[in-house]
Every structure is written in C-alpha cells, then in structure tokens.
Design an enzyme around this catalytic site. Structure first.
Site, PDB file in Angstrom:
ATOM      1  N   ASP A  15      10.807  17.638  14.480  1.00 41.90           N
ATOM      2  CA  ASP A  15      11.818  16.635  14.163  1.00 41.90           C
ATOM      3  C   ASP A  15      13.003  17.349  13.531  1.00 41.90           C
ATOM      4  O   ASP A  15      12.822  18.257  12.711  1.00 41.90           O
ATOM      5  CB  ASP A  15      11.265  15.585  13.192  1.00 41.90           C
ATOM      6  CG  ASP A  15      12.264  14.456  12.961  1.00 41.90           C
ATOM      7  OD1 ASP A  15      12.334  13.553  13.816  1.00 41.90           O
ATOM      8  OD2 ASP A  15      12.978  14.491  11.938  1.00 41.90           O
ATOM      9  N   MET A  28      22.812  20.889  13.134  1.00 44.31           N
ATOM     10  CA  MET A  28      21.455  20.586  12.712  1.00 44.31           C
ATOM     11  C   MET A  28      21.389  20.872  11.212  1.00 44.31           C
ATOM     12  O   MET A  28      21.750  21.969  10.775  1.00 44.31           O
ATOM     13  CB  MET A  28      20.444  21.470  13.447  1.00 44.31           C
ATOM     14  CG  MET A  28      18.994  21.173  13.075  1.00 44.31           C
ATOM     15  SD  MET A  28      17.806  22.476  13.547  1.00 44.31           S
ATOM     16  CE  MET A  28      18.041  22.602  15.302  1.00 44.31           C
ATOM     17  N   HIS A 174      12.774   9.829   7.718  1.00 46.15           N
ATOM     18  CA  HIS A 174      13.953  10.601   8.130  1.00 46.15           C
ATOM     19  C   HIS A 174      14.077  11.892   7.328  1.00 46.15           C
ATOM     20  O   HIS A 174      15.147  12.477   7.235  1.00 46.15           O
ATOM     21  CB  HIS A 174      15.233   9.772   8.066  1.00 46.15           C
ATOM     22  CG  HIS A 174      15.269   8.698   9.115  1.00 46.15           C
ATOM     23  ND1 HIS A 174      15.404   8.970  10.464  1.00 46.15           N
ATOM     24  CD2 HIS A 174      15.156   7.350   9.006  1.00 46.15           C
ATOM     25  CE1 HIS A 174      15.377   7.832  11.133  1.00 46.15           C
ATOM     26  NE2 HIS A 174      15.224   6.848  10.279  1.00 46.15           N
ATOM     27  N   ASP A 179       8.543  13.386   9.125  1.00 47.02           N
ATOM     28  CA  ASP A 179       8.543  12.747  10.435  1.00 47.02           C
ATOM     29  C   ASP A 179       7.835  13.597  11.482  1.00 47.02           C
ATOM     30  O   ASP A 179       7.199  13.067  12.393  1.00 47.02           O
ATOM     31  CB  ASP A 179       9.971  12.423  10.867  1.00 47.02           C
ATOM     32  CG  ASP A 179      10.603  11.338   9.998  1.00 47.02           C
ATOM     33  OD1 ASP A 179       9.881  10.757   9.160  1.00 47.02           O
ATOM     34  OD2 ASP A 179      11.809  11.082  10.141  1.00 47.02           O
TER      35      ASP A 179
END
Length: 199
Positions: A15, A28, A174, A179
């Site tokens: 994730d 990212m 999140h 996750d």
C-alpha cells in the site's frame, strides 16, 4: 519426462500513500508492505501478515500536490521535506527486503486495488533503482481476483459488497503499513475462498 515444477510465488501486499494521482508530477509519501503468503504446486499458505513488514516515509520529489490526495493520508509534506527518506535509498532498501523475503520464490505484488499502488511503486523502482524485483508484470489485483471468483463484473466490486468473512477485522486507516497488513489478510481469505455457494 517429468514437467518442471514452477517456482513458488511469494505474495507481498503493498500500500502506498501519495499526494496526487500519478507519479512524476506527484510524490509517493509512504510505502508499506506485508508478506501475505506463498503459493506453490501444493497450494497457498497464508503468512502472519504482521511478521515480515516494510515501512518508510519518503521525501517528496516535486512541489506539486493535490490537497485532497494529501488529506487522505494525513501526512505532512513539510515534515517529509526534511525528515523523509530519499527515494533512492527507500527503493534500494525495499528491493533488498523483497529479495530476502522471497528467498527462492518469485515475488508478486498484490493490492486492493493494485492499479494505483503498482503505478507508483513500479515508477519509483525504475526511476530510482533502474529495476523492479517484481519484473514488469508481477502484480495481482485483489478486486479482479474477487470478481473472477464471485462471477461479478469488475465494476460491481467493492469491499462493502463482499462477504464479511473475507474482510479483515482491522480498520482501514490510510497508514500504508496498517493498510498493507489489512490487505494481506483479505488476500489470504480470498485465496482460500471457494467462491459463493451456487444453487
């Protein structure tokens, strides 16, 4: 002549949290991964998803971001600008971690959905290390896996429509590692699921 046994696949739930829809213009900001299990000619064996994990927060690579995307993760771009790890270092560390976790198996990234996370992960791996431990196509989308087993159109699939026994009991926070672990449990459940009972 006996056919060669295929190499096992090691499934790694990944994730990522990012500050926009695509890598390059956007960054990212965190990467989480959890070993979900291994599959060989004898079948699939789930792993303890909290046992082998990876988590890093990354320095942004551009000034661009979408406030809505950034709000999803709750990460602080200003803090990451000074405290986040360099993407090259993170991708090298991740590649090493994947290689050690796979140990003779072929690593496969899995995600829910895989498309967004794979886009960022693969782009970052190629951009900052020049190679991917997953190759160019070693990813498996859990939404597609469920749709195939359930006999449903892909666009009809959502977690809220899945049987409760397939879902992890963990919250979707999140936070990339939380996750990834949650999704590893979903993946293991999907691999063991025979599909819905047919009349």
């Amino acid at each position: 002549m006996t056919p060669r046994r295929p190499r096992p696949s090691l499934y790694i739930s990944v994730d990522i949290e990012a500050d926009g829809p695509i890598p390059g213009p956007y960054s990212m900001l965190s990467l989480g991964a959890s070993v979900a299990g291994v599959q060989d000619a004898d079948g699939f064996r789930a792993a303890d998803p909290g046992e082998r994990t990876f988590y890093r927060e990354l320095r942004p690579i551009s000034e661009e971001f979408e406030p809505e995307a950034l709000a999803v993760s709750g990460l602080d771009r200003d803090r990451l600008g000074t405290e986040g790890d360099e993407p090259t270092l993170v991708m090298r560390e991740f590649t090493t971690w994947v290689g050690e976790a796979a140990a003779g198996a072929q690593p496969v990234m899995c995600g829910y959905p895989a498309s967004y996370d794979w886009t960022f992960l693969y782009w970052y791996l190629i951009r900052f290390t020049g190679a991917s431990p997953f190759g160019h196509s070693g990813c498996l989308d859990m939404k597609t896996l469920y749709a195939t087993k359930a006999g449903l159109p892909l666009r009809a699939v959502a977690k809220r429509t899945m049987p409760r026994e397939l879902l992890s009991r963990r919250r979707h926070t999140h936070h990339a590692l939380d996750d990834a672990i949650e999704q590893a449990e979903l993946f293991a459940n999907l691999m063991a699921w025979p599909g819905p009972a047919r009349p």
